[in-house]
Scaffold this motif. Structure first.
Motif, PDB file in Angstrom:
ATOM      1  N   LYS A  85       8.130  19.668 161.800  1.00  0.00           N
ATOM      2  CA  LYS A  85       7.987  18.466 160.955  1.00  0.00           C
ATOM      3  C   LYS A  85       8.283  18.779 159.493  1.00  0.00           C
ATOM      4  CE  LYS A  85       4.688  15.735 163.533  1.00  0.00           C
ATOM      5  NZ  LYS A  85       3.362  15.100 163.548  1.00  0.00           N
ATOM      6  N   ILE A  86       7.749  19.907 159.017  1.00  0.00           N
ATOM      7  CA  ILE A  86       7.974  20.278 157.616  1.00  0.00           C
ATOM      8  C   ILE A  86       9.472  20.465 157.373  1.00  0.00           C
ATOM      9  CG2 ILE A  86       7.625  22.090 155.880  1.00  0.00           C
ATOM     10  CD1 ILE A  86       4.852  22.579 157.126  1.00  0.00           C
ATOM     11  N   MET A  87      10.141  21.117 158.320  1.00  0.00           N
ATOM     12  CA  MET A  87      11.560  21.391 158.130  1.00  0.00           C
ATOM     13  C   MET A  87      12.399  20.117 158.264  1.00  0.00           C
ATOM     14  SD  MET A  87      11.745  25.191 159.636  1.00  0.00           S
ATOM     15  CE  MET A  87      12.833  25.913 158.471  1.00  0.00           C
ATOM     16  N   ALA A  88      11.954  19.187 159.107  1.00  0.00           N
ATOM     17  CA  ALA A  88      12.653  17.897 159.227  1.00  0.00           C
ATOM     18  C   ALA A  88      12.485  17.101 157.923  1.00  0.00           C
ATOM     19  CB  ALA A  88      12.115  17.115 160.412  1.00  0.00           C
ATOM     20  N   ARG A  89      11.230  16.953 157.480  1.00  0.00           N
ATOM     21  CA  ARG A  89      10.939  16.194 156.244  1.00  0.00           C
ATOM     22  C   ARG A  89      11.754  16.725 155.057  1.00  0.00           C
ATOM     23  NH1 ARG A  89       7.700  13.940 159.314  1.00  0.00           N
ATOM     24  NH2 ARG A  89       5.655  13.107 158.791  1.00  0.00           N
ATOM     25  N   ASN A  90      11.823  18.036 154.944  1.00  0.00           N
ATOM     26  CA  ASN A  90      12.443  18.624 153.758  1.00  0.00           C
ATOM     27  C   ASN A  90      13.950  18.834 153.896  1.00  0.00           C
ATOM     28  OD1 ASN A  90      10.121  19.208 151.792  1.00  0.00           O
ATOM     29  ND2 ASN A  90       9.325  19.910 153.747  1.00  0.00           N
ATOM     30  N   SER A  91      14.492  18.397 155.040  1.00  0.00           N
ATOM     31  CA  SER A  91      15.949  18.407 155.153  1.00  0.00           C
ATOM     32  C   SER A  91      16.467  16.978 155.363  1.00  0.00           C
ATOM     33  CB  SER A  91      16.399  19.326 156.300  1.00  0.00           C
ATOM     34  OG  SER A  91      15.950  18.829 157.546  1.00  0.00           O
ATOM     35  N   GLY A  92      15.591  16.007 155.101  1.00  0.00           N
ATOM     36  CA  GLY A  92      15.994  14.601 155.178  1.00  0.00           C
ATOM     37  C   GLY A  92      16.312  14.143 156.590  1.00  0.00           C
ATOM     38  N   ARG A  93      15.656  14.735 157.581  1.00  0.00           N
ATOM     39  CA  ARG A  93      15.928  14.364 158.970  1.00  0.00           C
ATOM     40  C   ARG A  93      14.690  13.762 159.616  1.00  0.00           C
ATOM     41  NH1 ARG A  93      19.217  18.655 157.917  1.00  0.00           N
ATOM     42  NH2 ARG A  93      21.191  18.773 159.057  1.00  0.00           N
ATOM     43  N   ALA A 110      31.305  25.302 142.265  1.00  0.00           N
ATOM     44  CA  ALA A 110      32.517  25.117 141.453  1.00  0.00           C
ATOM     45  C   ALA A 110      33.261  23.839 141.854  1.00  0.00           C
ATOM     46  CB  ALA A 110      33.427  26.336 141.595  1.00  0.00           C
ATOM     47  N   GLN A 111      33.247  23.548 143.160  1.00  0.00           N
ATOM     48  CA  GLN A 111      33.948  22.357 143.664  1.00  0.00           C
ATOM     49  C   GLN A 111      33.090  21.097 143.567  1.00  0.00           C
ATOM     50  OE1 GLN A 111      37.137  22.507 144.672  1.00  0.00           O
ATOM     51  NE2 GLN A 111      37.188  24.729 144.393  1.00  0.00           N
ATOM     52  N   GLY A 112      31.837  21.258 143.159  1.00  0.00           N
ATOM     53  CA  GLY A 112      30.932  20.111 143.096  1.00  0.00           C
ATOM     54  C   GLY A 112      30.562  19.568 144.470  1.00  0.00           C
ATOM     55  N   GLU A 113      30.669  20.419 145.477  1.00  0.00           N
ATOM     56  CA  GLU A 113      30.358  19.974 146.847  1.00  0.00           C
ATOM     57  C   GLU A 113      28.854  20.007 147.096  1.00  0.00           C
ATOM     58  OE1 GLU A 113      32.411  22.085 149.987  1.00  0.00           O
ATOM     59  OE2 GLU A 113      34.224  22.134 148.750  1.00  0.00           O
ATOM     60  N   ALA A 114      28.393  19.093 147.937  1.00  0.00           N
ATOM     61  CA  ALA A 114      26.972  19.065 148.299  1.00  0.00           C
ATOM     62  C   ALA A 114      26.657  20.235 149.228  1.00  0.00           C
ATOM     63  CB  ALA A 114      26.637  17.764 148.990  1.00  0.00           C
ATOM     64  N   ILE A 115      25.431  20.731 149.148  1.00  0.00           N
ATOM     65  CA  ILE A 115      25.005  21.809 150.040  1.00  0.00           C
ATOM     66  C   ILE A 115      24.088  21.189 151.083  1.00  0.00           C
ATOM     67  CG2 ILE A 115      23.645  23.949 150.139  1.00  0.00           C
ATOM     68  CD1 ILE A 115      24.800  24.143 147.076  1.00  0.00           C
ATOM     69  N   GLU A 116      24.606  21.079 152.285  1.00  0.00           N
ATOM     70  CA  GLU A 116      23.797  20.419 153.332  1.00  0.00           C
ATOM     71  C   GLU A 116      24.129  20.968 154.697  1.00  0.00           C
ATOM     72  OE1 GLU A 116      24.738  16.444 152.408  1.00  0.00           O
ATOM     73  OE2 GLU A 116      26.825  16.596 153.022  1.00  0.00           O
ATOM     74  N   THR A 119      17.307  23.083 153.610  1.00  0.00           N
ATOM     75  CA  THR A 119      16.128  22.289 153.252  1.00  0.00           C
ATOM     76  C   THR A 119      15.906  22.349 151.739  1.00  0.00           C
ATOM     77  OG1 THR A 119      14.495  24.063 153.269  1.00  0.00           O
ATOM     78  CG2 THR A 119      15.013  23.040 155.395  1.00  0.00           C
ATOM     79  N   ASP A 120      15.163  21.355 151.252  1.00  0.00           N
ATOM     80  CA  ASP A 120      14.683  21.428 149.869  1.00  0.00           C
ATOM     81  C   ASP A 120      13.577  22.460 149.805  1.00  0.00           C
ATOM     82  OD1 ASP A 120      16.373  19.456 148.993  1.00  0.00           O
ATOM     83  OD2 ASP A 120      14.940  17.841 149.417  1.00  0.00           O
ATOM     84  N   VAL A 121      13.505  23.127 148.672  1.00  0.00           N
ATOM     85  CA  VAL A 121      12.475  24.133 148.466  1.00  0.00           C
ATOM     86  C   VAL A 121      11.550  23.645 147.354  1.00  0.00           C
ATOM     87  CG1 VAL A 121      12.150  26.444 147.532  1.00  0.00           C
ATOM     88  CG2 VAL A 121      13.844  26.065 149.315  1.00  0.00           C
ATOM     89  N   HIS A 122      10.249  23.648 147.624  1.00  0.00           N
ATOM     90  CA  HIS A 122       9.289  23.179 146.614  1.00  0.00           C
ATOM     91  C   HIS A 122       9.172  24.194 145.471  1.00  0.00           C
ATOM     92  CE1 HIS A 122       5.842  21.403 144.740  1.00  0.00           C
ATOM     93  NE2 HIS A 122       5.087  22.460 144.995  1.00  0.00           N
ATOM     94  N   THR A 123       8.952  25.468 145.827  1.00  0.00           N
ATOM     95  CA  THR A 123       8.903  26.516 144.800  1.00  0.00           C
ATOM     96  C   THR A 123       9.620  27.780 145.280  1.00  0.00           C
ATOM     97  OG1 THR A 123       6.662  26.980 145.624  1.00  0.00           O
ATOM     98  CG2 THR A 123       6.815  25.907 143.493  1.00  0.00           C
TER      99      THR A 123
END
Lengths: 422, 174
Positions: free
Chosen positions: A8-16, B168-174, A27-31
């Motif tokens: 769940k944490i990994m889904a929430r923080n990767s927008g899934r 450098a390319q301004g690409e999103a990281i996902e 994923t987004d990293v808080h700190t």
């Protein structure tokens, strides 16, 4: 099919909505945490990515812990370079000598890790952050540099393994004993590699935050990706005055899928000790009663907290450390140090003949205060006992809990605190 | 295709022994780290450039290669600086598995290989198919091929290059 708390944490923080084990996500990293001896490299690498400002200067946490206070000129110079680079990047949360502590203790006690969020650190025991229901993960300086630049990290979603802990804790038996027991049961190179370990059950519900930190801390030594305790009332009470940031109380779904589920009844669990050399070579204390040692060490991100000092003070009050033993105690942070002073624990322990040093990683990594020399036999409440870990490759390290170290240091031989006259 | 000789390790080769403690605080640098790489694994490697001078291209290991829970990247740069181009093992410790991916050094999981090679055997590895051939013994082993992301990072020459290019390319990281 439901999700585990880590999923769940990994889904929430990767927008899934949902993730499944094996999937690779950013994923987004808080700190992001880094420390003195690796931190400058992180910043250098970060700038080499073409960036000058970190993703959020409040969320890159810098700590001086391995090298402070500098015992030699090399470390002093490294620290000077470190301070300069932290200053240059205008980092808000810099815990330098005077406000220092072991990074993982700082991250949790200062509210930099939160339930439902992901925090990473350039030291292996970043798994500690799972104690508050965060996904805490150890990474190298490359990942730290990338996260400083982008606020993101890549992860493969791990399979989860559940440890359901029931029963009642015996007196003087600590979370460390459970950690070592699991280590012996599951083995170092066993199938916990890459897994997310979730600790749950009545004996965890009643476990203090300090105990949860110890338990999650050592999951890295099981080879696991992370260890986690779902946030509850103990978590909320702990975090309330430490942060104003919002957090999310996540829990595993009823129908979440686990790779394995283990039930452990701790009612029969006694003090447990890892023999020198390998962490998973553990035995119940009865096998080692009477074993002599000459150095005692309690501190580290595993066992340098207030309740560890409280247990030692209670056992050692009015007694004297055995003349054959050198005992070194190192609080995990300045905050712990101050609290232990105010509670009178430090006074009791110094009166008993223990040496107390300023907060740092100390001898745990073998590069600072209290290192082991040739022929030393160390009874340690730290986290690793491999050859050379605390200094000399000709020293031996037994790993155990603070209560065992305390009782044993009085007698000068390994002693069961349950039968010790307190 | 990568070709060269292998050095065969025991179980439990720990990160601690690949880079021993006195070098943990040194700079992360392939040339520097490779001088003392493997110093704790065998006494004979505890001399300057001792492992590097063996001139091996591959390491073959069993369980939990580079384990013991150390996250320092010196382990990877040390091996790369010593000329190692791939490590084959039954399993890897996750911290160094991750670091290896980030540096583009193939850490290749292969169940059976640890029992099928001796130090000095000549091997040939095809990263695309995952096939490892022991030319000395005329045997072959199928390893787990790299995941697409891992292969992509490897092709970029590591995560730093991969991300630098995206920034450098301004690409999103996902």
């Amino acid at each position: 099919m439901g999700m585990t708390i880590t999923e769940k944490i990994m889904a929430r923080n990767s927008g899934r909505e949902k993730v499944v084990p094996g999937q690779l996500v950013w994923t987004d990293v808080h700190t992001v945490m880094t420390m003195d001896y690796l931190g400058k490299t992180c910043f250098d690498k970060f700038r080499s990515l073409g960036k000058t400002e970190v993703f959020d200067k409040n969320r890159v946490i810098c700590v001086s812990d391995h090298l402070v206070p500098p015992p030699n000129q090399k470390f002093a110079t490294m620290l000077n370079e470190w301070r300069e680079v932290v200053k240059q990047h205008d980092i808000t949360n810099f815990y330098d000598l005077g406000r220092q502590g072991i990074a993982h203790q700082i991250m949790v006690e200062q509210g930099h890790v939160l339930p439902g969020k992901i925090s990473i650190g350039t030291d292996s025991h970043a798994n500690t952050y799972g104690a508050v229901g965060a996904m805490g993960n150890a990474i190298g300086v490359t990942d730290a540099a990338v996260a400083m630049a982008t606020g993101k990290a890549w992860f493969r979603i791990p399979q989860s393994v559940k440890f359901n802990i029931t029963g009642t804790w015996q007196p003087w038996v600590m979370a460390k004993d459970l950690s070592l027991h699991i280590m012996g049961m599951m083995h170092w190179n066993g199938h916990l590699l890459y897994k997310a370990l979730e600790f749950t059950g009545p004996a965890i519900k009643s476990l203090s935050m300090a105990g949860r930190m110890t338990l999650c801390n050592m999951t890295v030594d099981l080879g696991a990706k992370n260890g986690i305790v779902a946030p509850d009332v103990i978590t909320e009470r702990y975090l309330r005055n430490r942060t104003s940031d919002p957090w999310e109380m996540l829990a595993s779904d009823e129908d979440a899928v686990y790779d394995q589920v283990y039930d452990i009844d701790i009612s029969d669990l006694g003090p447990t000790i890892a023999l020198p050399g390998k962490l998973d070579d553990t035995v119940p204390i009865d096998k080692l009663i009477g074993t002599k040692f000459n150095k005692a060490f309690v501190g580290t991100c595993t066992n340098g907290r207030l309740e560890d000092f409280a247990a030692m003070a209670e056992i050692m009050k009015g007694k004297q450390v055995h003349s054959d033993v050198n005992m070194i105690l190192v609080p995990a942070s300045q905050t712990v140090y101050l609290e232990a002073l105010r509670a009178g624990y430090i006074e009791t322990l110094v009166e008993a003949g223990a040496a107390v040093d300023t907060p740092s990683c100390a001898a745990c990594a073998g590069i600072h205060t209290g290192v082991a020399g040739d022929g030393d036999i160390v009874l340690s409440a730290g986290n690793r006992n491999m050859t050379g870990r605390m200094g000399s490759r000709k020293a031996e390290i037994y790993l155990t809990s603070p209560s065992v170290v305390a009782a044993s240091s009085i007698r000068g031989e390994i002693t069961d605190p349950r039968t010790f006259d307190i | 295709m990568i070709k060269g000789t292998c050095w065969v390790a025991d179980d439990y080769v720990m990160a601690y022994d690949i880079i021993i403690q006195e070098y943990w605080t040194s700079a992360i640098d392939a040339t520097e780290n490779s001088k003392w790489v493997m110093a704790g694994v065998k006494e004979e490697f505890n001399k300057e450039n001792a492992f590097k001078d063996q001139g091996h291209t591959f390491i073959v290991a069993a369980h939990n290669f580079a384990g013991g829970g150390k996250s320092i990247e010196h382990v990877i740069t040390g091996l790369m600086g010593a000329g190692i181009q791939a490590v084959f093992a039954t399993s890897f410790a996750r911290l160094q598995f991750r670091n290896a991916i980030n540096y583009g050094l193939p850490f290749v999981t292969c169940d059976s290989i640890s029992e099928g090679c001796d130090t000095g055997d000549e091997l040939e590895y095809d990263p695309e198919s995952g096939l490892i051939r022991n030319l000395t013994k005329e045997t072959e082993f199928q390893s787990v091929p790299a995941a697409p992301f891992v292969a992509e990072v490897g092709e970029a020459g590591g995560l730093m290059n991969y991300i630098r290019e995206k920034i450098a390319q301004g690409e999103a990281i996902e």
